[in-house]
Design a protein around this motif. Structure first.
Motif, PDB file in Angstrom:
ATOM      1  N   ARG A  24      -6.582   1.230  -5.632  1.00  0.00           N
ATOM      2  CA  ARG A  24      -6.651  -0.001  -6.433  1.00  0.00           C
ATOM      3  C   ARG A  24      -7.968  -0.023  -7.234  1.00  0.00           C
ATOM      4  N   ASN A  61      -8.540  -6.670   3.183  1.00  0.00           N
ATOM      5  CA  ASN A  61      -8.093  -7.921   2.564  1.00  0.00           C
ATOM      6  C   ASN A  61      -9.125  -8.457   1.595  1.00  0.00           C
ATOM      7  N   ASP A  81      -8.648  -7.784  -7.006  1.00  0.00           N
ATOM      8  CA  ASP A  81      -7.606  -8.535  -7.722  1.00  0.00           C
ATOM      9  C   ASP A  81      -8.232  -9.604  -8.617  1.00  0.00           C
ATOM     10  N   MET A 114       0.800  -1.222   0.000  1.00  0.00           N
ATOM     11  CA  MET A 114       0.000   0.000   0.000  1.00  0.00           C
ATOM     12  C   MET A 114       0.840   1.284   0.000  1.00  0.00           C
ATOM     13  N   ILE A 129      -8.646   1.094  -0.012  1.00  0.00           N
ATOM     14  CA  ILE A 129      -8.440   0.391  -1.287  1.00  0.00           C
ATOM     15  C   ILE A 129      -8.832   1.267  -2.492  1.00  0.00           C
ATOM     16  N   ARG A 173      -9.640  -6.088  -1.383  1.00  0.00           N
ATOM     17  CA  ARG A 173      -8.495  -6.115  -2.296  1.00  0.00           C
ATOM     18  C   ARG A 173      -8.500  -7.416  -3.108  1.00  0.00           C
TER      19      ARG A 173
END
Ligand code: ADP
Length: 621
Positions: A488, A521, A528, A403, A485, A524
């Motif tokens: 991202r 988590n 992903d 991060m 996040i 993300r």
């Protein structure tokens, strides 16, 4: 109940045992009865023989006694027949001196012989002298011509007779001897004797004894009631002769027994005074010259009774012996059974002890092995928990590393804005535009606090987790996570839809930073996973479902989902499918550990028509 009893009753073995017992008892009873019968028979024979022997002896004794008494009595007339005074009187019956001499002599003989009377009868049958000449009952002058003993003596024989006295009415034994002068019989001397003494002796003897004449007339007896009765009914000829001779006067002479036997009956059925009729065996002995019989009566019943007692006693003795034998056998059997039972018990005891020893050894061994396993388990657990702690820490650092760029960007942007705003504010102050200055300062202050928040979060993220739980606002945690996040998301141009719960203030028991870490988590990973998804389809959904006691937060993506092989190892530390440098494989492992710290849990599944779906389960705060 019934089913357990009925088979027992119908058990052939039980029946056989009972039948055997009944058979044995019957056999024993039969044996006892046979013993009793045998004993009865033997005893009866023996008692009867003994009684007969005794009756024989008694009969002999009574016959001999009477015989000697009769012989003694007969002696006296024989002696008197030679007396001169008697012959003289017979030759000159009118001579008073001779009569007196004869009377004196007869008195002497009567006293010496101890008889009832002695008297002299002339050839015509008239008594001319007598021992009782001086008494009112004197025989002198009486005629005895009708008496058979007179005729017998006159015939130069010896007269004998048992008869009831003609003068006195008293029964007695009469014996008479002839007195001769040369070859001529001129008179008779007679003796009358009572057999009362003999009769009294019989009465005292306790035996049942009868003395009968040749006709069967009982003239003396141990029981007075049987005297002058007959053994058998008399023939008419005998009856008329007796009437002629007046032997028994006018006595009725009824038969003793109602049997019609003749001669000398072997048994007599008669009733003694005050008793019921009984059958007696009779033992006879002849006595004297007149055909008399001494009869000894034998009561067969008493022998039968004695034999019965012996038989019964033997039966009981037999039963007693059998009972003792049975008892002994039973005791022996019980003793053997007890011994067998004791041996079996001992063996069972020994086997049990061996079994216990074996089991104890096995248990001890198992205990040792268990202790070893527990040790190993403890060691493993310690190692795991150390590893997990380290992993949590490492995971945080990794996330921090990943991060770093985002954070820098986050901080850089407000920093640049701060620079521009502060420059602008300085200029505005110079121009005196105080309203604009105030606006700028408000913006600056807001930005500073945003930056402070970011820094605080990074600090908290780097810190090792704490186990204490507190009330954490779910939506605030989600907002903070989304903030983290955001770079991202923007990078992938993904859409995040957060369906807010009606109650914005819903809280759970957790740690705010650690909960945000878990959410980061999941978000993300979701982003992903959608890297390969068509950009228009990249969408994440966050759902909050608040129940009475718990809250469920679900994050669903549109990624490829979780293949079976991945799902099995999802929470394994260091399991990752991402290329090196992009993932350490710690995210979910740490998240799961954190959820456990919160007393909650983390689940994963595939959402049909979409991708993976992760659900956090937390207690309501
Ligand atoms: P990392 O993200 O570092 O790989 P994680 O523990 O967070 O470690 O995830 C482990 C693995 O689980 C990932 O490498 C990926 O294969 C799989 N995974 C996690 N989240 C998802 C998801 N939303 N969709 C598909 N796969 C996922």
């Amino acid at each position: 109940m019934e089913s357990s009893v009925l088979p027992l009753l119908s058990d052939p073995a039980v029946h056989t045992g009972r039948a055997r017992r009944v058979g044995f008892v019957l056999l024993a009873l039969l044996l006892c009865a046979a013993l009793g019968a045998g004993a009865y028979w033997l005893a009866l024979q023996s008692y009867q023989n003994a009684a007969r022997r005794q009756a024989d002896q008694r009969a002999d004794f009574y016959a001999l006694t009477l015989q000697s008494e009769l012989a003694r009595l007969e002696t006296w007339p024989r002696i008197a027949a030679f007396e001169r005074a008697l012959r003289d009187l017979l030759l000159q019956p009118g001579d008073p001196a001779r009569r007196a001499a004869a009377n004196r002599y007869l008195e002497d003989v009567q006293r010496s012989a101890d008889v009832n009377a002695v008297y002299l009868i002339d050839a015509h049958g008239i008594a001319i002298a007598s021992s009782n000449w001086s008494l009112p009952s004197s025989y002198v002058g009486q005629s005895y011509a009708f008496r058979p003993y007179f005729h017998e003596a006159m015939g130069a024989g010896f007269g004998r007779l048992y008869a009831i006295g003609n003068t006195t009415g008293v029964p007695g034994y009469f014996v008479a001897a002839p007195i001769s002068a040369g070859a001529r019989v001129i008179g008779v001397v007679a003796v009358k004797a009572s057999l009362d003494a003999f009769g009294a002796a019989l009465a005292r003897s306790g035996d049942l004894v009868l003395l009968s004449d040749a006709n069967g007339v009982v003239f003396l007896s141990s029981v007075a009631a049987l005297t002058f009765r007959t053994l058998t009914p008399l023939s008419p000829a005998v009856q008329s002769r007796l009437r002629q001779t007046l032997q028994y006067g006018d006595t009725a002479l009824t038969p003793l027994s109602d049997t019609q036997a003749t001669g000398w009956p072997d048994t007599l059925r008669l009733a003694l005074p005050g008793a019921r009729p009984r059958t007696y065996e009779v033992e006879y002995r002849p006595v004297g010259r007149l055909g008399w019989q001494v009869a000894v009566l034998l009561d067969a019943r008493s022998q039968r009774q004695s034999a019965l007692v012996a038989g019964i006693a033997t039966s009981f003795a037999g039963a007693f012996v059998i009972a003792i034998a049975l008892t002994l056998r039973l005791r022996k059997q019980r003793y053997l059974e007890r011994r067998r039972a004791a041996a079996a018990l001992q063996q069972a005891h020994e086997e049990l002890e061996q079994h216990i020893a074996r089991r104890t050894a096995e248990l001890s061994q198992a205990n040792v092995e268990l202790a070893n396993k527990v040790d190993a388990l403890n060691r493993t657990q310690r190692m795991l928990s150390e590893t997990r702690d380290q992993a949590v820490q490492a995971g945080k650092l990794a996330v921090l590393g990943q991060m770093a760029a985002g954070i820098t960007h986050e901080l850089n942007q407000p920093l640049a804005a701060l620079n521009a705003l502060s420059d602008n504010t300085v200029r505005l102050i110079g121009r005196g535009r105080m309203d604009d200055v105030q606006h700028n300062l408000t913006l600056i202050s807001g930005m500073a606090s945003r930056m402070g928040r970011i820094v605080a979060q990074i600090k908290a993220f780097a810190r090792k987790g704490e186990t204490e739980r507190e009330r954490v606002n779910v939506h605030e945690a989600i907002r903070n996570a989304l903030l983290l996040i955001e770079p991202r998301r923007r990078e992938l141009d993904a859409h995040i839809e957060c369906a807010p719960n009606d109650d914005d203030a819903v809280t759970v028991l957790a740690g705010s930073v650690r909960l945000e870490q878990v959410l980061v988590n999941l978000l993300r990973n979701g982003l992903d996973a959608m890297a390969q998804t068509e950009p228009a389809m990249r969408a994440l959904t966050i759902l909050v479902d608040a129940r009475d006691d718990h809250v469920e937060i679900t994050v669903t993506d549109n990624g490829p989902g979780l293949p079976e092989a991945v799902r099995e190892r999802l929470f394994e530390p260091f399991f990752t499918t991402k290329p090196p440098g992009q993932g350490l494989g710690l995210g979910l492992a740490i998240s799961q550990a954190i959820m456990e710290e919160f007393h909650g849990h983390l689940g994963a599944r595939n959402e049909p028509g979409r991708g993976a779906s992760f659900t956090l389960w937390l207690e309501r705060g």
